[in-house]
Structure formats: structure tokens, C-alpha cells
Design an enzyme around this catalytic site. Structure first.
Site, mmCIF file in Angstrom:
data_model
loop_
_atom_site.group_PDB
_atom_site.id
_atom_site.type_symbol
_atom_site.label_atom_id
_atom_site.label_comp_id
_atom_site.label_asym_id
_atom_site.label_seq_id
_atom_site.Cartn_x
_atom_site.Cartn_y
_atom_site.Cartn_z
ATOM 1 N N LYS A 158 -11.719 -1.426 5.536
ATOM 2 C CA LYS A 158 -11.941 -2.279 4.380
ATOM 3 C C LYS A 158 -12.900 -3.429 4.712
ATOM 4 O O LYS A 158 -14.058 -3.185 5.019
ATOM 5 C CB LYS A 158 -10.599 -2.777 3.853
ATOM 6 N N TYR A 178 0.840 -1.194 0.000
ATOM 7 C CA TYR A 178 0.000 0.000 0.000
ATOM 8 C C TYR A 178 0.880 1.250 0.000
ATOM 9 O O TYR A 178 1.818 1.373 0.787
ATOM 10 C CB TYR A 178 -0.912 -0.029 1.219
#
Length: 385
Positions: free
Chosen positions: A204, A106
Site C-alpha cells: 500500500k 481488513y
């Protein structure tokens, strides 16, 4: 729930930390919005609560739930995934220490290390975490304080051997941290495979409805957990009670959502793999994926993220802007399907570095809608190229 170890994952997701309210019998624990708590005399705290930054019953319930799901002794809930990473990193690292980071992670994690902790004196080295011999060679060359693992990785969906990396990291004296955001504990439990710490963006799959931002650290190490909690208290990166409650609500359906995400993603990946306009599909559920066999051993499902490469950057941009059911937006893991162009969205911070994402890449977060509808939407967007 007196003995979490005696229950299956689905039961833990619904019941861990979720005892009925003792005063009213409410099956769903209330949201405690109070910022402060009455004391029975100076220092006479009721159940340890004194001020909202140091503790909140709704947050405590979520933290018990998180620890149970990951099989850890300590769960700590944060205001965001990056806040969780920051507290963990500052608890462990000192100037002169190094982090060995995967070559596909990420972008925000790299930005935190390189631009925030880098000037403080923390070094970052990058290696392909899916290549155990390469990791071993780098650790022999120079040890690292932290081995930071993402598997499946973001956005190329590389699969890394958690157990193998844990052995290598521990032999080199490193703390092994796994970002389990993409898999979630419904599909993968890194602590059971030898990792020391798990981190999450609970925004998420754990929250699962694109309506809350949060993060988490889970570990079995009491001393480390105390250090992380102190930094959280001192710096204030706590999840608010409503955010904690929304995350808890999302977690209760995690198991069944991850099953549907995985089923839909598999159907989407197989459709894309057979499409003449798609150059490559990245999804560990495909037998052609280099990490497929490892993922099948280490995970109980392959997850809901699919990435694809098109002919070039312009084609990728047109495709990302042409879908209708897949919404163009950052993030992932919600019940709705999203399409993302990493080079200019989630991974813009790694442009020009060795972690740069190919410009022809598009990342899909496959939701729980009708798989037929999702495929029709992608087919229409591809046909328009």
C-alpha cells in the site's frame, strides 16, 4: 546512516539502510538477484549470507529502512502483508489462545484467523477497539494472547487509542499488535505509543505505486523477532530482491506522498460531506468524525482513505462503477486514485459475520492527482445516480 535517532523522518526514509555501494560508489544500492552465496570454507559466510531464502542484501537494506521508520530495532520483510501476519501469529499463538480483534478490520486478517488458524485451535473475539471501556470489559471477562488493532480501520476509518489499548493489553498480559498500513509511519508510529509490534501491507503506502506486493513486521522485541525470522526462513515467505528494491524506492518519497494524499483526501471528504446524495462520510480529518480529536493527537495527518455511504447498496454499486479518474480496483495507497466496493471486493470474506461491511459503503483511495479533477470525477458519478 550511523545514528538513525539523530535524523528526521524524511531523512530516514531516504537514507536508512541505503549506504552507497562500497565497490563502485553507486548511490543507489544494487539489486542482488543471486539465490546463493559463495562460502569461504564450509560455514564461512560472508556477512551472514548463504542462501536467498535466509537472507539477501537488498532485503536487508529494506528491513533496516522499515525498522528506522517505525522506530523499532527489528524489521522483517515478507512476500505479502498476510504472509507477515501469518508468521507473527504463528510465532505467538498456540492452540487454545485467543486473539481480540477489532470489529472493523481488513477482511483478509479475519479470514486468516477464522479459517486458517481457527481449525488449529485459535479463538477470535471481536470488540469495537475504539471503545476503551468495552475492550477493558472483554479482557476482564477473559484474557487474550494478542490484542490486534487497526487504526484507522478498514474500511470505516475508526480511530482507536493506541496508548490506551497498549496499557489495557499489557495489564491483561496480551501482546499489542497494530496494523499501521492505513496511516504509515509517516503519519503514525505505534511503537512510540506503547504497541509491541507493527505490521504492514507494504503493497500500500510504503510501496506507493501499485507495482509490488509485500508485507512487514517491525518490533523492538529481539526474542520475538528471532521467532518470526525462523518461521519466515522455515516456511519461505520472503520478499524477493526486486520486490524489496521497489518497496525501498517507494519509501523514499513516502513523506511527501502522504502529505499530498492527506491534502487531497481532506478536500474530497469535505466535498462529499456537503453533497446531497451522500448519506455519510467516514474520514478522521472531518471535525464531525467521532475520532477526530484522538486522530489529531495520535497522528500527524489524517491519511488518504475516505469512505462514504450512499442511499443503498444498488446506489453504491452504480457509483463505484461510474467513476473515471477513480479506477475500480482493489488495494489502496498508490499514487493513482482507486474506488472499491468492499462488500463484494476486499471484505467479501466477512459477509454474514459481525465484521460485515454495510452494503451502501464505498471506499476511496485518494491519490496524488489534481484535487479539482478528483472532485469533478466524483461529482459526475454522483450526478448520474
Amino acid at each position: 546512516m550511523t545514528n538513525p535517532a539523530a535524523h528526521g523522518f524524511e531523512s530516514l526514509a531516504v537514507h536508512a539502510g541505503q549506504e552507497a555501494d562500497p565497490s563502485t560508489g553507486a548511490v543507489i544500492p544494487p539489486i542482488h538477484l543471486s539465490s546463493t552465496y559463495v562460502q569461504d570454507g564450509i560455514g564461512g559466510l560472508r556477512q551472514g549470507y548463504e542462501y536467498g531464502r535466509s537472507g539477501n542484501p537488498t532485503r536487508t537494506a529494506l528491513e533496516a529502512q522499515l525498522a528506522a521508520l517505525e522506530g523499532g530495532a527489528h524489521g522483517i520483510s515478507f512476500a505479502s502483508g498476510l504472509a507477515a501476519e501469518d508468521a507473527l501469529l504463528r510465532a505467538v499463538l498456540r492452540p487454545g489462545d485467543e486473539v481480540l480483534l477489532g470489529s472493523d478490520v481488513y477482511g483478509g486478517t479475519y479470514r486468516l484467523l477464522a479459517r486458517i488458524l481457527g481449525p488449529w485451535g485459535v479463538g477470535v473475539r471481536v470488540v469495537d477497539m475504539s471503545d476503551l471501556p468495552a475492550v477493558a470489559a472483554v479482557l476482564i471477562e477473559r484474557p487474550a494472547r494478542i490484542l490486534w488493532v487497526e487504526t484507522p480501520s478498514n474500511p470505516l476509518l475508526k480511530i482507536s487509542d493506541i496508548a490506551g489499548l497498549a496499557r489495557l493489553g499489557h495489564d491483561a498480559g496480551a501482546l499489542v499488535v497494530v496494523d499501521n498500513t492505513f496511516a504509515s509511519p509517516a503519519l503514525q508510529r505505534p511503537l512510540a505509543l506503547g504497541a509491541d509490534v507493527v505490521v504492514h501491507s507494504t503493497t500500500k503506502y510504503l510501496g506507493g505505486h501499485s507495482d509490488v506486493v509485500g508485507g512487514a513486521v517491525v518490533t523492538g522485541d529481539e526474542a520475538l523477532a528471532e521467532q518470526v525470522r525462523f518461521l519466515q526462513f522455515a516456511a519461505g515467505a520472503v520478499s524477493g530482491p526486486l520486490d524489496a528494491w521497489l518497496t525501498t524506492r517507494g519509501i523514499k518519497t513516502l513523506a511527501i506522498r502522504m502529505q499530498r494524499h492527506s491534502e487531497n483526501a481532506d478536500a474530497v471528504a469535505r466535498f462529499l460531506a456537503a453533497h446531497h446524495r451522500v448519506a455519510r462520510v467516514y474520514y478522521p480529518g472531518l471535525e464531525s468524525h467521532p475520532g477526530h480529536d484522538l486522530a489529531a493527537r495520535q497522528m500527524t495527518g489524517f491519511g488518504g482513505v475516505v469512505s462514504l455511504a450512499l442511499a443503498d447498496g444498488p446506489a453504491a454499486r452504480r457509483f463505484a462503477e461510474s467513476t473515471r479518474l477513480f479506477t475500480l480496483a482493489e488495494s489502496l495507497g498508490g499514487v493513482e486514485s482507486l474506488v472499491n466496493y468492499p462488500d463484494e471486493m476486499t471484505h467479501a470474506s466477512v459477509r454474514g459475520t459481525e465484521l460485515a461491511v454495510p452494503v451502501e459503503l464505498v471506499r476511496l483511495s485518494v491519490g496524488i492527482e489534481s484535487a479539482d479533477d478528483l472532485i469533478a470525477d466524483l461529482d459526475a458519478a454522483l450526478s448520474a445516480l
